[in-house]
Design a protein around this motif. Structure first.
Motif, PDB file in Angstrom:
ATOM      1  N   HIS A 230      -1.813   1.744   8.111  1.00  0.00           N
ATOM      2  CA  HIS A 230      -3.065   1.264   7.242  1.00  0.00           C
ATOM      3  C   HIS A 230      -4.162   1.960   7.961  1.00  0.00           C
ATOM      4  O   HIS A 230      -4.440   2.354   8.971  1.00  0.00           O
ATOM      5  CB  HIS A 230      -3.429  -0.291   7.596  1.00  0.00           C
ATOM      6  CG  HIS A 230      -4.484  -0.987   6.923  1.00  0.00           C
ATOM      7  ND1 HIS A 230      -5.707  -0.844   7.015  1.00  0.00           N
ATOM      8  CD2 HIS A 230      -4.499  -1.612   5.777  1.00  0.00           C
ATOM      9  CE1 HIS A 230      -6.492  -1.420   6.288  1.00  0.00           C
ATOM     10  NE2 HIS A 230      -5.626  -1.889   5.322  1.00  0.00           N
TER      11      HIS A 230
ATOM     12  N   ASP B 281       0.125   4.740   1.505  1.00  0.00           N
ATOM     13  CA  ASP B 281      -0.105   4.955   3.087  1.00  0.00           C
ATOM     14  C   ASP B 281       0.873   5.593   3.839  1.00  0.00           C
ATOM     15  O   ASP B 281       2.209   5.125   3.581  1.00  0.00           O
ATOM     16  CB  ASP B 281      -0.405   3.616   3.737  1.00  0.00           C
ATOM     17  CG  ASP B 281      -1.944   3.158   3.163  1.00  0.00           C
ATOM     18  OD1 ASP B 281      -2.685   3.974   2.860  1.00  0.00           O
ATOM     19  OD2 ASP B 281      -2.244   1.807   3.476  1.00  0.00           O
TER      20      ASP B 281
ATOM     21  N   LYS C 229      -7.145   1.204   8.543  1.00  0.00           N
ATOM     22  CA  LYS C 229      -7.731   0.627   9.826  1.00  0.00           C
ATOM     23  C   LYS C 229      -6.918   0.593  11.026  1.00  0.00           C
ATOM     24  O   LYS C 229      -7.486   0.228  12.018  1.00  0.00           O
ATOM     25  CB  LYS C 229      -8.403  -0.786   9.271  1.00  0.00           C
ATOM     26  CG  LYS C 229      -9.530  -1.121   8.451  1.00  0.00           C
ATOM     27  CD  LYS C 229      -9.960  -2.415   8.416  1.00  0.00           C
ATOM     28  CE  LYS C 229     -11.366  -2.497   7.582  1.00  0.00           C
ATOM     29  NZ  LYS C 229     -11.427  -1.922   6.196  1.00  0.00           N
TER      30      LYS C 229
ATOM     31  N   ARG D 158       0.797  -1.071   0.052  1.00  0.00           N
ATOM     32  CA  ARG D 158      -0.079  -0.036  -0.047  1.00  0.00           C
ATOM     33  C   ARG D 158       0.962   1.155   0.118  1.00  0.00           C
ATOM     34  O   ARG D 158       1.185   1.751   0.895  1.00  0.00           O
ATOM     35  CB  ARG D 158      -0.954   0.096   1.196  1.00  0.00           C
ATOM     36  CG  ARG D 158      -2.003  -1.157   1.186  1.00  0.00           C
ATOM     37  CD  ARG D 158      -2.789  -1.049   2.519  1.00  0.00           C
ATOM     38  NE  ARG D 158      -3.536  -0.063   2.536  1.00  0.00           N
ATOM     39  CZ  ARG D 158      -4.839   0.053   1.964  1.00  0.00           C
ATOM     40  NH1 ARG D 158      -5.325  -1.055   1.524  1.00  0.00           N
ATOM     41  NH2 ARG D 158      -5.483   1.159   2.026  1.00  0.00           N
TER      42      ARG D 158
ATOM     43  N   ASP E  31      -5.697  -6.797   0.056  1.00  0.00           N
ATOM     44  CA  ASP E  31      -5.560  -6.160   1.363  1.00  0.00           C
ATOM     45  C   ASP E  31      -4.597  -6.885   2.236  1.00  0.00           C
ATOM     46  O   ASP E  31      -4.667  -8.219   1.904  1.00  0.00           O
ATOM     47  CB  ASP E  31      -6.799  -5.776   1.651  1.00  0.00           C
ATOM     48  CG  ASP E  31      -6.585  -4.434   2.844  1.00  0.00           C
ATOM     49  OD1 ASP E  31      -5.375  -4.280   3.150  1.00  0.00           O
ATOM     50  OD2 ASP E  31      -7.515  -3.667   3.138  1.00  0.00           O
ATOM     51  N   LEU E  32      -4.255  -6.592   3.404  1.00  0.00           N
ATOM     52  CA  LEU E  32      -3.495  -7.401   4.297  1.00  0.00           C
ATOM     53  C   LEU E  32      -4.446  -8.768   4.823  1.00  0.00           C
ATOM     54  O   LEU E  32      -3.495  -9.708   5.097  1.00  0.00           O
ATOM     55  CB  LEU E  32      -3.298  -6.375   5.626  1.00  0.00           C
ATOM     56  CG  LEU E  32      -2.214  -5.573   5.329  1.00  0.00           C
ATOM     57  CD1 LEU E  32      -2.265  -4.781   6.732  1.00  0.00           C
ATOM     58  CD2 LEU E  32      -1.063  -5.747   5.161  1.00  0.00           C
ATOM     59  N   ASP E  33      -5.621  -8.638   4.839  1.00  0.00           N
ATOM     60  CA  ASP E  33      -6.150  -9.779   5.200  1.00  0.00           C
ATOM     61  C   ASP E  33      -6.482 -10.730   4.142  1.00  0.00           C
ATOM     62  O   ASP E  33      -6.975 -12.026   4.491  1.00  0.00           O
ATOM     63  CB  ASP E  33      -7.824  -9.351   5.880  1.00  0.00           C
ATOM     64  CG  ASP E  33      -8.744  -8.602   5.058  1.00  0.00           C
ATOM     65  OD1 ASP E  33      -8.061  -8.108   4.046  1.00  0.00           O
ATOM     66  OD2 ASP E  33      -9.855  -8.796   5.025  1.00  0.00           O
ATOM     67  N   GLU E  34      -6.100 -10.568   3.077  1.00  0.00           N
ATOM     68  CA  GLU E  34      -6.272 -11.460   2.135  1.00  0.00           C
ATOM     69  C   GLU E  34      -5.063 -12.092   1.538  1.00  0.00           C
ATOM     70  O   GLU E  34      -4.960 -12.838   0.530  1.00  0.00           O
ATOM     71  CB  GLU E  34      -7.059 -10.801   0.673  1.00  0.00           C
ATOM     72  CG  GLU E  34      -8.445 -10.011   1.058  1.00  0.00           C
ATOM     73  CD  GLU E  34      -8.677  -9.053   0.040  1.00  0.00           C
ATOM     74  OE1 GLU E  34     -10.010  -8.869  -0.219  1.00  0.00           O
ATOM     75  OE2 GLU E  34      -8.028  -8.282  -0.405  1.00  0.00           O
TER      76      GLU E  34
ATOM     77  N   ASP F 288      -4.055  -6.236  -6.480  1.00  0.00           N
ATOM     78  CA  ASP F 288      -4.621  -5.411  -5.529  1.00  0.00           C
ATOM     79  C   ASP F 288      -5.216  -6.372  -4.329  1.00  0.00           C
ATOM     80  O   ASP F 288      -6.352  -6.731  -4.498  1.00  0.00           O
ATOM     81  CB  ASP F 288      -5.670  -4.415  -6.214  1.00  0.00           C
ATOM     82  CG  ASP F 288      -6.377  -3.356  -5.285  1.00  0.00           C
ATOM     83  OD1 ASP F 288      -5.628  -3.051  -4.280  1.00  0.00           O
ATOM     84  OD2 ASP F 288      -7.359  -2.911  -5.487  1.00  0.00           O
TER      85      ASP F 288
ATOM     86  N   HIS G 251      -6.103 -10.968   9.454  1.00  0.00           N
ATOM     87  CA  HIS G 251      -4.569 -10.757   8.833  1.00  0.00           C
ATOM     88  C   HIS G 251      -3.575 -11.697   9.388  1.00  0.00           C
ATOM     89  O   HIS G 251      -2.805 -11.776   8.880  1.00  0.00           O
ATOM     90  CB  HIS G 251      -4.336  -8.927   8.919  1.00  0.00           C
ATOM     91  CG  HIS G 251      -2.786  -8.743   8.427  1.00  0.00           C
ATOM     92  ND1 HIS G 251      -2.090  -9.200   7.524  1.00  0.00           N
ATOM     93  CD2 HIS G 251      -1.888  -8.138   9.179  1.00  0.00           C
ATOM     94  CE1 HIS G 251      -0.881  -8.789   7.462  1.00  0.00           C
ATOM     95  NE2 HIS G 251      -0.731  -8.084   8.402  1.00  0.00           N
TER      96      HIS G 251
END
Length: 425
Positions: free
Chosen positions: A138, A53, A140, A50, A106-109, A104, A161
């Motif tokens: 991030h 960020d 969140k 990312r 995200d951290l949880d994926e 593309d 994550h």
């Protein structure tokens, strides 16, 4: 015909052997100790997942030395140079934001495939990999809370994550044939004194239990939890305190991570090692150098680094201790920071390995404290540098400061053009 390095080595070896020190055994032991190089020194903790960020969550890097890595390829190239100037075979410590992917995601994926480039590179270079979920920088994590967040949805994001991170780490261990240490650090806390200290810690305990409920083979992944006294934005209260993680790790069979910069400015971790390993199976060290606050300076061979090394050697704690570095200094050459840090860690360990430990222990048991003090002090000026030079020679890396020539060449031929091509400081 002997040259100056070998002659100095043989003379120093004789001095140590008079006290029963097996110098060659010490060098063999040192050669087998893996230090984990933290990838985030190479790019000022920006990562590749990312890029837009900003740093946050108690993370700050000072300085803008030209040539930081901005792609996985650049970072690996810089690491290769650093490793070529350091004796031995080591490990590289990755944060989740260093995924090598065009997806593309995200951290949880995140999944192991997003780190395929790192796995293949580590295999080619005979390296191990360690890992860290990234619970900062991030959206969140903007309010300073992650796994202890009061919002169940945000908390679940970070739980997912961390679960994904453990699966990635397990894949590292399986493919590379050596365990990956996965360290969990989070920035959660309050800037000012809270009314309720209990509830965030209760939520963190519950979240960690959820994360570790997924069975992961410890042959391939070792879970660690890292405490902190205070940070930027959490000066008055950190959820994951030393006492919290001591209790959690001991009751859950997890590994405690001690970071040299995460305690009171006058508090040291060297005195904690024997106490923790008296009851724990293993320990993770993040070696850095705090200066007045947790500023993560490049480690120098100062008194505390030497005491850490002595404790590990004198107590025979090395087999149960994983050693990693954790500093991010943007004010000096990024590659040089790795080389200085790892070589200092190794020098400190060598100095400890060259002590007549059994002789000193015997003298102590005899209550001959005069001789104990005298010998400990005399050994501080014994010619360990000649032994170190021979160690570097045997490992095929530059002796003394000659490594700096390679770093300066790399800066001129690679880092400066890289910075010019980027067009921004």
């Amino acid at each position: 015909m002997r040259d100056k390095v070998e002659t100095a080595y043989l003379e120093a070896k004789q001095l140590y052997e008079r006290h029963g020190v097996d110098v060659e055994a010490a060098l063999r032991k040192l050669a087998g100790i893996k230090i984990s190089l933290h990838c985030w020194q190479g790019d000022d903790v920006r990562g590749f997942l990312r890029r837009g960020d900003a740093l946050g969550g108690g993370i700050a890097v000072t300085g803008s030395y030209p040539g930081r890595a901005s792609t996985p390829g650049e970072l690996r190239s810089d690491l290769e140079l650093a490793l070529s100037l350091i004796p031995g075979k080591h490990k590289v410590n990755l944060h989740a934001i260093y995924a090598d992917t065009d997806e593309d995601v995200d951290l949880d994926e995140l999944q192991p495939r997003h780190f395929r480039g790192w796995i293949d590179w580590a295999k080619q270079n005979g390296l191990g990999l360690d890992f860290n979920p990234t619970l900062f920088s991030h959206p969140k994590a903007e309010d300073g809370f992650t796994l202890s967040h009061s919002d169940p949805a945000i908390r679940q994001f970070w739980i997912d994550h961390c679960k994904a991170s453990r699966r990635i780490a397990e894949s590292f261990g399986r493919e590379l044939g050596q365990p990956c240490v996965t360290n969990h650090w989070l920035p959660d806390g309050y800037k000012d004194t809270p009314v309720d200290r209990w509830s965030p810690r209760a939520r963190l305990r519950e979240a960690l239990d959820d994360i570790f409920a997924d069975e992961i083979d410890e042959t391939y992944n070792i879970d660690a939890v890292e405490s902190k006294l205070f940070g930027i934005g959490s000066e008055s209260y950190v959820v994951g305190s030393h006492e919290f993680y001591m209790g959690y790790a001991m009751s859950r069979g997890k590994t405690i991570c001690l970071d040299a910069g995460h305690f009171h400015p006058t508090e040291v971790i060297s005195n904690k090692l024997s106490s923790i390993l008296m009851f724990a199976d293993r320990l993770l060290l993040h070696v850095s150098r705090p200066v007045r606050w947790d500023s993560d300076h490049v480690i120098t061979m100062d008194d505390e680094l030497l005491e850490i090394a002595r404790e590990l050697v004198r107590g025979d704690l090395l087999p149960r201790t994983h050693i990693g570095l954790d500093f991010f200094d943007g004010s000096i050459n990024h590659v040089a920071a790795w080389v200085i840090g790892v070589r200092n860690m190794q020098k400190a360990l060598l100095r400890a390995l060259l002590e007549p430990v059994e002789q000193l222990k015997r003298i102590e048991l005899e209550r001959d404290y005069t001789s104990r003090l005298a010998l400990v002090e005399e050994f501080k000026s014994y010619p360990f540098g000649a032994i170190w030079d021979q160690f570097c020679r045997q490992a095929g890396v530059p002796v003394r400061e000659k490594w700096l020539d390679e770093v300066k060449r790399h800066e001129k031929e690679v880092l400066q053009p890289r910075e010019a091509g980027r067009g921004t400081p």
